[in-house]
Design a protein around this motif. Structure first.
Motif, PDB file in Angstrom:
ATOM      1  N   PRO A 106       0.776  -1.483   0.282  1.00  0.00           N
ATOM      2  CA  PRO A 106      -0.051   0.024  -0.377  1.00  0.00           C
ATOM      3  C   PRO A 106       0.597   1.123   0.355  1.00  0.00           C
ATOM      4  CG  PRO A 106      -0.166  -1.245   2.208  1.00  0.00           C
ATOM      5  CD  PRO A 106       0.301  -2.379   0.828  1.00  0.00           C
ATOM      6  N   ASP A 107       2.367   1.258   0.008  1.00  0.00           N
ATOM      7  CA  ASP A 107       2.723   2.049  -0.148  1.00  0.00           C
ATOM      8  C   ASP A 107       3.802   2.431  -0.840  1.00  0.00           C
ATOM      9  OD1 ASP A 107       4.715   0.060   0.404  1.00  0.00           O
ATOM     10  OD2 ASP A 107       6.153   0.528   1.724  1.00  0.00           O
ATOM     11  N   GLY A 108       3.722   1.839  -1.252  1.00  0.00           N
ATOM     12  CA  GLY A 108       4.240   1.305  -3.031  1.00  0.00           C
ATOM     13  C   GLY A 108       5.056   0.652  -3.372  1.00  0.00           C
ATOM     14  N   PHE A 109       6.223   1.032  -2.239  1.00  0.00           N
ATOM     15  CA  PHE A 109       6.804  -0.639  -2.546  1.00  0.00           C
ATOM     16  C   PHE A 109       6.847  -1.556  -3.023  1.00  0.00           C
ATOM     17  CE2 PHE A 109       8.154   3.740  -0.791  1.00  0.00           C
ATOM     18  CZ  PHE A 109       9.646   3.740  -0.535  1.00  0.00           C
ATOM     19  N   LYS A 110       8.216  -2.130  -3.771  1.00  0.00           N
ATOM     20  CA  LYS A 110       7.475  -4.060  -3.938  1.00  0.00           C
ATOM     21  C   LYS A 110       7.874  -4.498  -2.190  1.00  0.00           C
ATOM     22  CE  LYS A 110       9.695  -3.809  -8.421  1.00  0.00           C
ATOM     23  NZ  LYS A 110      10.935  -4.174  -9.549  1.00  0.00           N
ATOM     24  N   LEU A 111       7.224  -5.692  -1.925  1.00  0.00           N
ATOM     25  CA  LEU A 111       7.053  -6.842  -0.857  1.00  0.00           C
ATOM     26  C   LEU A 111       8.435  -6.998   0.113  1.00  0.00           C
ATOM     27  CD1 LEU A 111       3.833  -8.882  -1.929  1.00  0.00           C
ATOM     28  CD2 LEU A 111       3.764  -5.797  -1.238  1.00  0.00           C
ATOM     29  N   SER A 112       8.475  -7.574   0.940  1.00  0.00           N
ATOM     30  CA  SER A 112       9.689  -7.254   1.569  1.00  0.00           C
ATOM     31  C   SER A 112       9.822  -9.061   1.215  1.00  0.00           C
ATOM     32  CB  SER A 112       9.847  -6.710   2.682  1.00  0.00           C
ATOM     33  OG  SER A 112       9.027  -7.814   2.933  1.00  0.00           O
ATOM     34  N   ASP A 113      11.121  -9.655   1.367  1.00  0.00           N
ATOM     35  CA  ASP A 113      11.000 -10.694   0.987  1.00  0.00           C
ATOM     36  C   ASP A 113      10.767 -11.800   2.170  1.00  0.00           C
ATOM     37  OD1 ASP A 113      13.270 -10.804  -0.693  1.00  0.00           O
ATOM     38  OD2 ASP A 113      15.041 -11.456   0.639  1.00  0.00           O
ATOM     39  N   GLU A 114       9.819 -10.932   3.239  1.00  0.00           N
ATOM     40  CA  GLU A 114       8.849 -11.913   4.158  1.00  0.00           C
ATOM     41  C   GLU A 114       7.706 -11.927   3.882  1.00  0.00           C
ATOM     42  OE1 GLU A 114      13.221 -10.854   6.221  1.00  0.00           O
ATOM     43  OE2 GLU A 114      11.458  -9.128   5.061  1.00  0.00           O
ATOM     44  N   ASP A 115       7.318 -10.602   3.459  1.00  0.00           N
ATOM     45  CA  ASP A 115       6.289 -10.437   2.769  1.00  0.00           C
ATOM     46  C   ASP A 115       5.611 -12.106   1.640  1.00  0.00           C
ATOM     47  OD1 ASP A 115       5.405  -8.897   5.330  1.00  0.00           O
ATOM     48  OD2 ASP A 115       5.140  -7.483   3.309  1.00  0.00           O
ATOM     49  N   GLU A 116       6.870 -11.899   1.057  1.00  0.00           N
ATOM     50  CA  GLU A 116       6.595 -12.581  -0.177  1.00  0.00           C
ATOM     51  C   GLU A 116       6.339 -14.567   0.186  1.00  0.00           C
ATOM     52  OE1 GLU A 116       8.867  -9.922  -4.259  1.00  0.00           O
ATOM     53  OE2 GLU A 116       9.348 -11.994  -3.529  1.00  0.00           O
TER      54      GLU A 116
END
Length: 446
Positions: free
Chosen positions: A116-126
């Motif tokens: 939602p902040d416009g940044f690509k997801l972190s490894d943890e979120d993926e």
């Protein structure tokens, strides 16, 4: 946990082969929807794509996945990858999705997620999303199934934003610009923005047919734009890739400037204006040694990361830096955008031309690049050449021979059984000998 589907830039593969199938896209939509469906607000996903034929299939499958778990979907059609990050944030969506395989040919495709902040997801979120793929989807009740809406002005919203990054009060009047859009996502966006800012535009590769994206054009084939610059007597050439998150600049003579030279120019200008956060540029281990030494001479620092623009962005966010990128042309300026943006990087270069009155050739050679060579050596499945004593000894010997004149970077490919042998040295003859000796040891494991 080991990542099975997500790589360095989302999920990617050959269209209609695992994992890039309609079924997987459906499951990814359901898993990502479940992950982001927190809180009591109406949940939204923004989906953009480039111009590959398979984008229709994946877009529809993702839409089915998101709506089946209760998320509304906004379809913005063909737009650059950075536009999805921008729109996801500006439209208050829970996530954004870009369907693209970047600079790859049409046979490939990929799915990139933005938060939602416009940044690509972190490894943890993926990894958390990937873990949800193994379980049953959390399907919504019939009354809570999401709906899909096509947003016709998504491209226009991004274009208006892109223009705001160009220096206020300046125009591109009098400049003739060649722009190669790689028959990709920026085929309308880039020429229109440049024209609206006053330039005379010579558009190339702006007739996508679903199969010609990146074919003999774009940032991986800058020769097309270089020839057009010379033929048309243009002041500048801009060569984008299929999803427009990377750029190469071509000067009026047809010479190509890569991402390192573009970053050096922006870093110098921002540092002079007091804008370069903490006096640091973030780039990957692939960036030229000449860039590092140029920055050091200016009292600035180069912070290196692993290969991949997502790792550049992670380091930028962690350290509070605002400029980073890759030699391949990803330029990330977090004052403006959340990921690499080829068009906005080109506008920074054009702003420098207009403000200084200097030609592109005077701005695109900021430092003397060290001769750089990359060799890819394939090895047998199951082999581990970089763990072998003979290979380690060859690398150590090569570093000793160069004795501070250059550097070596030896690494495994993250996607293929290849060892990538890269070196830079003031003496190209010595470099060739050193790389040859290392290659000779690695090839024994083929």
């Amino acid at each position: 946990m080991a990542r099975k589907f997500f790589g360095t830039d989302g999920v990617r593969g050959r269209a209609n082969d695992e994992p890039m199938t309609a079924e997987m896209a459906l499951r990814l939509g359901q898993a990502a929807g479940r992950f982001f469906r927190t809180g009591s607000h109406a949940h939204r996903a923004v989906i953009g794509k480039d111009t590959r034929r398979s984008g229709y299939m994946i877009e529809n499958a993702l839409t089915a996945g998101f709506t089946s778990v209760g998320m509304d979907v906004f379809l913005v059609g063909p737009v650059p990858t950075p536009a999805v990050g921008y729109l996801a944030h500006s439209m208050r969506a829970d996530l954004g999705v870009m369907i693209s395989a970047s600079h790859n040919p049409f046979q490939d495709n990929g799915i990139k997620f933005f938060g939602p902040d416009g940044f690509k997801l972190s490894d943890e979120d993926e990894e958390a999303i990937e873990a949800l793929l193994d379980g049953a989807p959390d399907l919504a009740e019939p009354s809570a199934i999401g709906r899909a809406t096509r947003i016709d002005d998504g491209r226009g919203r991004y274009m208006e934003f892109a223009k705001t990054t160009f220096p206020r009060g300046l125009r591109l009047d009098g400049l003739k610009i060649v722009v190669d859009c790689a028959n990709g996502a920026a085929y309308r966006t880039a020429p229109e923005v440049l024209w609206e800012l006053g330039a005379e535009v010579v558009p190339l590769a702006v007739s996508p047919n679903g199969f010609n994206i990146n074919k003999d054009c774009g940032s991986t084939h800058p020769g097309l734009a270089a020839e057009a610059v010379v033929a048309h007597g243009a002041d500048l050439g801009i060569s984008l890739d299929g999803d427009a998150d990377r750029v190469m600049i071509i000067d009026e003579s047809g010479a190509v400037a890569d991402g390192d030279q573009i970053m050096a120019l922006i870093a110098d200008r921002w540092a002079a204006a007091g804008r370069l956060a903490r006096g640091t540029l973030v780039a990957t281990v692939m960036s030229n040694l000449g860039l590092e030494r140029h920055l050091a001479g200016q009292g600035l620092r180069l912070l290196r990361t692993a290969v991949g623009d997502r790792y550049v962005v992670e380091a930028m966010r962690a350290g509070g830096y605002n400029l980073g990128g890759e030699q391949s042309g990803h330029i990330v300026m977090t004052d403006y955008v959340t990921t690499g943006d080829g068009l906005i990087a080109a506008l920074q270069f054009l702003g420098a031309m207009v403000e200084t009155g200097r030609r592109a050739s005077e701005l695109a050679r900021v430092f003397r690049a060290y001769p750089q060579t990359l060799r890819n050596v394939r090895y047998a499945k199951g082999a581990a050449p970089l763990e072998a004593a003979s290979v380690k000894a060859a690398i150590a010997a090569g570093e000793a021979r160069m004795n501070g004149q250059g550097r070596l970077l030896i690494r495994k490919s993250g996607t293929e059984p290849l060892v990538r042998i890269m070196g830079e040295c003031e003496d190209p003859g010595l470099l060739s000998e050193v790389l040859g000796e290392i290659e000779a040891e690695v090839v024994k494991f083929a």
